[in-house]
Design an enzyme around this catalytic site. Structure first.
Site, PDB file in Angstrom:
ATOM      1  N   ALA A 103       7.348  -4.833   5.257  1.00 24.79           N
ATOM      2  CA  ALA A 103       6.941  -5.237   6.613  1.00 24.79           C
ATOM      3  C   ALA A 103       5.627  -5.994   6.553  1.00 24.79           C
ATOM      4  CB  ALA A 103       6.779  -4.015   7.520  1.00 24.79           C
ATOM      5  N   ASP A 117     -14.074  -7.186  20.528  1.00 31.33           N
ATOM      6  CA  ASP A 117     -12.887  -6.349  20.395  1.00 31.33           C
ATOM      7  C   ASP A 117     -11.630  -7.194  20.161  1.00 31.33           C
ATOM      8  OD1 ASP A 117     -11.475  -4.018  20.229  1.00 31.33           O
ATOM      9  OD2 ASP A 117     -11.814  -3.386  22.303  1.00 31.33           O
ATOM     10  N   PHE A 154       0.811  -1.221   0.000  1.00 34.12           N
ATOM     11  CA  PHE A 154       0.000   0.000   0.000  1.00 34.12           C
ATOM     12  C   PHE A 154       0.846   1.274   0.000  1.00 34.12           C
ATOM     13  CE2 PHE A 154      -2.280   2.868   3.230  1.00 34.12           C
ATOM     14  CZ  PHE A 154      -2.822   3.680   2.241  1.00 34.12           C
ATOM     15  N   ILE A 155       1.638   1.482   1.051  1.00 34.45           N
ATOM     16  CA  ILE A 155       2.403   2.723   1.143  1.00 34.45           C
ATOM     17  C   ILE A 155       3.579   2.703   0.168  1.00 34.45           C
ATOM     18  CG2 ILE A 155       3.632   4.293   2.681  1.00 34.45           C
ATOM     19  CD1 ILE A 155       2.110   3.069   5.030  1.00 34.45           C
ATOM     20  N   TYR A 178       2.897  -7.366  16.198  1.00 32.32           N
ATOM     21  CA  TYR A 178       3.267  -6.474  15.095  1.00 32.32           C
ATOM     22  C   TYR A 178       4.106  -5.302  15.583  1.00 32.32           C
ATOM     23  CZ  TYR A 178       2.830  -2.395  12.104  1.00 32.32           C
ATOM     24  OH  TYR A 178       3.107  -1.254  11.396  1.00 32.32           O
ATOM     25  N   LYS A 238       8.104  -4.299  14.920  1.00 35.70           N
ATOM     26  CA  LYS A 238       8.530  -3.032  14.323  1.00 35.70           C
ATOM     27  C   LYS A 238       9.458  -2.269  15.274  1.00 35.70           C
ATOM     28  CE  LYS A 238       7.757  -1.241  10.994  1.00 35.70           C
ATOM     29  NZ  LYS A 238       8.549  -1.261   9.728  1.00 35.70           N
ATOM     30  N   ILE A 298      13.502  -9.250   1.323  1.00 34.14           N
ATOM     31  CA  ILE A 298      14.569  -8.386   1.839  1.00 34.14           C
ATOM     32  C   ILE A 298      15.663  -9.191   2.535  1.00 34.14           C
ATOM     33  CG2 ILE A 298      13.196  -6.294   2.044  1.00 34.14           C
ATOM     34  CD1 ILE A 298      12.913  -6.881   5.050  1.00 34.14           C
ATOM     35  N   THR A 316       6.160   2.858  12.442  1.00 34.01           N
ATOM     36  CA  THR A 316       4.783   3.127  12.846  1.00 34.01           C
ATOM     37  C   THR A 316       4.715   3.781  14.223  1.00 34.01           C
ATOM     38  OG1 THR A 316       2.694   2.017  13.459  1.00 34.01           O
ATOM     39  CG2 THR A 316       4.700   0.750  13.725  1.00 34.01           C
ATOM     40  N   ASP A 317       3.615   4.487  14.468  1.00 36.50           N
ATOM     41  CA  ASP A 317       3.397   5.054  15.805  1.00 36.50           C
ATOM     42  C   ASP A 317       3.046   3.988  16.830  1.00 36.50           C
ATOM     43  OD1 ASP A 317       0.827   4.453  14.913  1.00 36.50           O
ATOM     44  OD2 ASP A 317       0.027   6.469  15.189  1.00 36.50           O
ATOM     45  N   GLU A 318       2.707   2.790  16.381  1.00 34.78           N
ATOM     46  CA  GLU A 318       2.282   1.744  17.318  1.00 34.78           C
ATOM     47  C   GLU A 318       3.417   1.279  18.231  1.00 34.78           C
ATOM     48  OE1 GLU A 318      -0.415  -1.284  15.999  1.00 34.78           O
ATOM     49  OE2 GLU A 318      -0.941  -0.146  14.202  1.00 34.78           O
ATOM     50  N   ALA A 377       5.645  -4.868  18.370  1.00 31.40           N
ATOM     51  CA  ALA A 377       6.902  -5.302  18.989  1.00 31.40           C
ATOM     52  C   ALA A 377       7.955  -5.609  17.930  1.00 31.40           C
ATOM     53  CB  ALA A 377       6.666  -6.524  19.874  1.00 31.40           C
ATOM     54  N   LEU A 404       5.929 -10.072  -2.792  1.00 32.21           N
ATOM     55  CA  LEU A 404       4.587 -10.361  -3.313  1.00 32.21           C
ATOM     56  C   LEU A 404       3.865 -11.404  -2.460  1.00 32.21           C
ATOM     57  CD1 LEU A 404       5.034 -10.248  -7.208  1.00 32.21           C
ATOM     58  CD2 LEU A 404       4.240  -8.452  -5.657  1.00 32.21           C
ATOM     59  N   TYR A 417     -14.817  -2.960  15.823  1.00 34.11           N
ATOM     60  CA  TYR A 417     -14.356  -3.605  17.044  1.00 34.11           C
ATOM     61  C   TYR A 417     -14.875  -2.869  18.285  1.00 34.11           C
ATOM     62  CZ  TYR A 417     -10.821  -6.665  14.863  1.00 34.11           C
ATOM     63  OH  TYR A 417     -10.160  -7.647  14.163  1.00 34.11           O
TER      64      TYR A 417
END
Length: 353
Positions: free
Chosen positions: A82, A290, A11-12, A159, A163, A59, A133-135, A161, A34, A216
């Site tokens: 990622a 949730d 996407f990005i 995820y 990153k 990669i 990411t901000d996460e 963690a 891919l 959620y």
């Protein structure tokens, strides 16, 4: 000279490649494994462009990446590659460890070997930009200040963690080996070519298909929303003028609750493609169990990026979300192409009412 973009069919990454080619005339090497979210259709408009070269590879494939770096005199590597979906990291975390941690490590090692052997001038001008990411910062309460670059890391999902670990590796390679790195930590992106398992494209697709719009919990989880082309322009600016070893938070200054986001896109769909029965799309909203460990709020303080590099987002949430809905309505063939049987199985499994 060339740049190498990893995760370029996602996407990005694909938005960045298209954006870069629109602004520059140098060769772009797009590398992507891919997997399910990597889609060559995202890059169809540049498939025959001599300025673009696509290579299918991981990669972690050091031989292929080493050859590409040397053959094309690569001056910058931009790492978008990622595994990025929190839900998938909960049900299958190992792929996230392999790609986001091991893959980043192997990429760094390959790049370090190449960079170390460069002549003085290209060595000084080389850049490795890592997209994160901000996460990684964890979760905020309603009254907490937005994440700044000095927030400590408190990741709460496999995820985030993974990153966070990749960010630490990038930082370590700068401080230990002198590798000229830059890191960006972005808020929630949205826009064209977004794989329809994330909130906005999923709800657009389900709305048009007459299906439930799964939200959620109570839908009050807050995120900062960043239009993807704004993110691309921020990365271009950081690559151009960012201080080596520094982190730059990239946000849209658009904090919205998930339920408000879905209500907004429903209203736009009501206007642009009304339901045949005249009912509003919001009647399709359902609340589902949730997500495990669901972070309540993310917010990005992008002041440093504006103050030091003069970057600000061009889109408001209102303009960006309208452009996004319009793009999905105009690109139904792309949507049909990505919504394979395996994807539908995933969505039905994940969003149980």
């Amino acid at each position: 000279m060339a740049i190498l973009v990893t995760g370029a069919a996602g996407f990005i990454g694909s938005n960045f490649v298209l954006d870069w080619i629109a602004h520059h005339d140098e060769l772009v090497i797009s590398l992507d494994k891919l997997t399910y979210a990597g889609n060559l259709a995202n890059l169809a408009s540049v498939a025959s462009n001599p300025q673009h070269l696509f290579v299918q590879a991981d990669i972690a494939d050091t031989d292929i990446i080493s050859e590409l770096l040397s053959k094309h005199d690569v001056r910058a590597v931009l790492n978008f590659a990622a595994e990025s979906h929190v839900d998938r990291s909960i049900t299958g975390p190992e792929e996230f460890i392999q790609t986001n941690i091991v893959g980043t490590f192997k990429l760094l090692e390959t790049v370090r070997t190449y960079w170390s052997a460069l002549d003085e001038k290209p060595k000084a001008e080389f850049r490795f930009l890592h997209v994160s990411t901000d996460e990684v910062y964890g979760s905020l309460s309603k009254t907490d200040p937005a994440f700044s670059e000095t927030n400590r890391y408190e990741p709460n999902s496999p995820y985030s963690a993974s990153k966070a670990a990749s960010d630490h590796l990038v930082r370590a390679y700068h401080h230990t080996y002198g590798l000229p790195v830059l890191t960006t930590n972005c808020s929630n992106n949205y826009g064209p070519y977004h794989f329809p398992e994330k909130l906005i494209p999923l709800c657009i697709l389900n709305a048009l298909s007459g299906k439930n719009l799964p939200i959620y919990g109570d839908g009050q989880q807050i995120r900062d929303w960043l239009y993807v082309t704004d993110h691309c322009s921020a990365i271009r600016r950081v690559l151009e003028a960012g201080t080596l070893g520094e982190t730059y938070n990239v946000g849209g200054w658009n904090e919205k609750a998930n339920l408000d986001v879905v209500n907004t896109l429903c209203s736009i769909l009501d206007e642009l493609k009304p339901r045949a029965d005249g009912q509003p799309y919001k009647t399709q909203i359902v609340f589902v169990k949730d997500r495990a460990g669901h972070d309540r709020r993310y917010a990005i303080d992008a002041t440093k990026l504006e103050r030091e590099l003069g970057w600000k987002p061009a889109e408001t949430f209102e303009t960006g979300i309208r452009k996004t809905v319009e793009w999905y309505l105009a690109n139904q063939a792309w949507v049909s192409n990505v919504t394979s049987g395996a994807y539908r199985d995933w969505v039905s499994q994940q969003y149980q009412a």
